[in-house]
Design an enzyme around this catalytic site. Structure first.
Site, PDB file in Angstrom:
ATOM      1  N   SER A  34       0.525  -1.335   0.218  1.00  0.00           N
ATOM      2  CA  SER A  34      -0.051   0.515  -0.065  1.00  0.00           C
ATOM      3  C   SER A  34       1.224   1.336   0.031  1.00  0.00           C
ATOM      4  O   SER A  34       0.566   2.225  -0.324  1.00  0.00           O
ATOM      5  CB  SER A  34      -1.415  -0.263   1.034  1.00  0.00           C
ATOM      6  OG  SER A  34      -0.168   0.051   2.555  1.00  0.00           O
ATOM      7  N   THR A  35       2.131   1.407   0.691  1.00  0.00           N
ATOM      8  CA  THR A  35       2.617   2.205   0.881  1.00  0.00           C
ATOM      9  C   THR A  35       3.163   2.681  -0.731  1.00  0.00           C
ATOM     10  O   THR A  35       3.792   3.693  -1.019  1.00  0.00           O
ATOM     11  CB  THR A  35       3.979   2.492   2.157  1.00  0.00           C
ATOM     12  OG1 THR A  35       3.425   2.146   3.011  1.00  0.00           O
ATOM     13  CG2 THR A  35       4.679   3.940   1.997  1.00  0.00           C
ATOM     14  N   ASP A  87      11.163   1.002  -1.953  1.00  0.00           N
ATOM     15  CA  ASP A  87       9.525   0.105  -1.367  1.00  0.00           C
ATOM     16  C   ASP A  87       9.400   1.071   0.081  1.00  0.00           C
ATOM     17  O   ASP A  87       9.782   1.427   0.787  1.00  0.00           O
ATOM     18  CB  ASP A  87      10.369  -1.015  -1.399  1.00  0.00           C
ATOM     19  CG  ASP A  87       9.266  -2.170  -1.202  1.00  0.00           C
ATOM     20  OD1 ASP A  87       7.940  -1.635  -1.135  1.00  0.00           O
ATOM     21  OD2 ASP A  87       9.398  -3.525  -1.622  1.00  0.00           O
ATOM     22  N   LYS A 100      10.309  -6.951   5.929  1.00  0.00           N
ATOM     23  CA  LYS A 100       9.774  -6.820   5.743  1.00  0.00           C
ATOM     24  C   LYS A 100       8.383  -7.918   4.029  1.00  0.00           C
ATOM     25  O   LYS A 100       9.391  -9.141   5.193  1.00  0.00           O
ATOM     26  CB  LYS A 100      10.576  -6.131   3.853  1.00  0.00           C
ATOM     27  CG  LYS A 100      10.420  -4.530   3.740  1.00  0.00           C
ATOM     28  CD  LYS A 100      11.499  -4.009   2.712  1.00  0.00           C
ATOM     29  CE  LYS A 100      11.166  -4.746   1.488  1.00  0.00           C
ATOM     30  NZ  LYS A 100       9.402  -3.902   1.003  1.00  0.00           N
ATOM     31  N   GLY A 103       2.867  -7.215   2.260  1.00  0.00           N
ATOM     32  CA  GLY A 103       2.270  -8.186   1.153  1.00  0.00           C
ATOM     33  C   GLY A 103       2.725  -9.509   0.135  1.00  0.00           C
ATOM     34  O   GLY A 103       2.658  -9.734  -1.449  1.00  0.00           O
ATOM     35  N   GLU A 109      11.288  -8.158  -3.369  1.00  0.00           N
ATOM     36  CA  GLU A 109      11.742  -7.199  -3.321  1.00  0.00           C
ATOM     37  C   GLU A 109      13.233  -6.751  -3.071  1.00  0.00           C
ATOM     38  O   GLU A 109      14.128  -6.370  -3.721  1.00  0.00           O
ATOM     39  CB  GLU A 109      10.923  -6.431  -2.203  1.00  0.00           C
ATOM     40  CG  GLU A 109       9.356  -6.000  -2.591  1.00  0.00           C
ATOM     41  CD  GLU A 109       8.399  -5.934  -1.388  1.00  0.00           C
ATOM     42  OE1 GLU A 109       7.818  -5.151  -1.533  1.00  0.00           O
ATOM     43  OE2 GLU A 109       8.700  -6.712  -0.446  1.00  0.00           O
TER      44      GLU A 109
END
Length: 232
Positions: A34-35, A87, A100, A103, A109
């Site tokens: 979302s960010t 990110d 992290k 998601g 990533e």
């Protein structure tokens, strides 16, 4: 504590500040979640206005959003380096060590972050912690290795749980599953990261301990930037 509704303007503010580092001619890594979605939304109009960049997406969801925003994309497998990656994070400590993977895209990533000459984390202030560990550590696994990886996580003192979606195992873009492992203490994240990386069938984990070069964080007092300590 920042509520999810209140967090969205802060996420966008952090994203907007980070996007100011994007320059014409760059190859830009786009995160997932979302960010990071705010980065895509902000870059779209700038590209339409003439900003010449190409992007590398870290998930199918980000790829779809980036194409809809008019961004040109390159597949990550063709890259040996990229200029900049932006990110979000789930948790980040004062040393810019992060967890992290909320998601479900932490493996790609991490690949894109490692390719990046400069890797920027963006967050609202609620993601800052004095010590990592309130969030589980996501671990992407081969489905056939679940028993082995669970056993080794428990030997490390962790409690693994298979991530589910609609009652079935969460399947990553690459066709893998995710274990969310909670540890009673993360006193030595470096040692834990090395131990997780050594487990056969554990393809990648959400401990980002050295990849992040800078953090843009938004709170009630505005956006601040922190660079990785020089001795890191």
């Amino acid at each position: 504590m920042v509520s999810p509704v209140d967090a969205e303007p802060l996420k966008r503010a952090a994203a907007a500040a980070a996007v100011e580092e994007v320059q014409a001619g760059m190859v830009v890594g786009l995160g997932t979640g979302s960010t990071a979605a705010h980065v895509v939304q902000i870059l779209g109009p700038r590209v339409a206005a003439g900003l010449d960049i190409v992007a590398v997406a870290t998930s199918r969801a980000t790829e779809v959003a980036a194409r809809a925003a008019g961004l040109r994309l390159l597949p990550p497998d063709e890259r040996t380096a990229i200029d900049l990656c932006i990110d979000g994070v789930d948790e980040i400590d004062p040393g810019l060590r992060a967890i992290k993977g909320g998601g479900g895209a932490m493996l790609l990533e991490k690949i894109v972050a490692t390719l990046a000459r400069r890797n920027i984390a963006i967050a609202d202030a609620s993601k800052q912690v004095e010590r990592l560990g309130a969030r589980a550590v996501p671990i992407e696994i081969l489905p056939a290795a679940r028993g082995l990886v669970c056993r080794e996580i428990m030997r490390l003192g962790g409690a693994p749980a298979l991530r589910l979606r609609d009652g079935a195992p969460w399947v990553t873009d690459a066709g893998h599953h995710i274990l969310d492992a909670r540890f009673p203490t993360l006193a030595d994240p470096t040692a834990l990261a090395a131990a997780l990386s050594a487990i056969p069938g554990a393809l990648g984990h959400g401990l980002f301990l050295t990849e992040i070069d800078a953090l843009y964080v938004a709170g009630s007092d505005g956006v601040t930037r922190q660079e990785r300590p020089i001795d890191e």
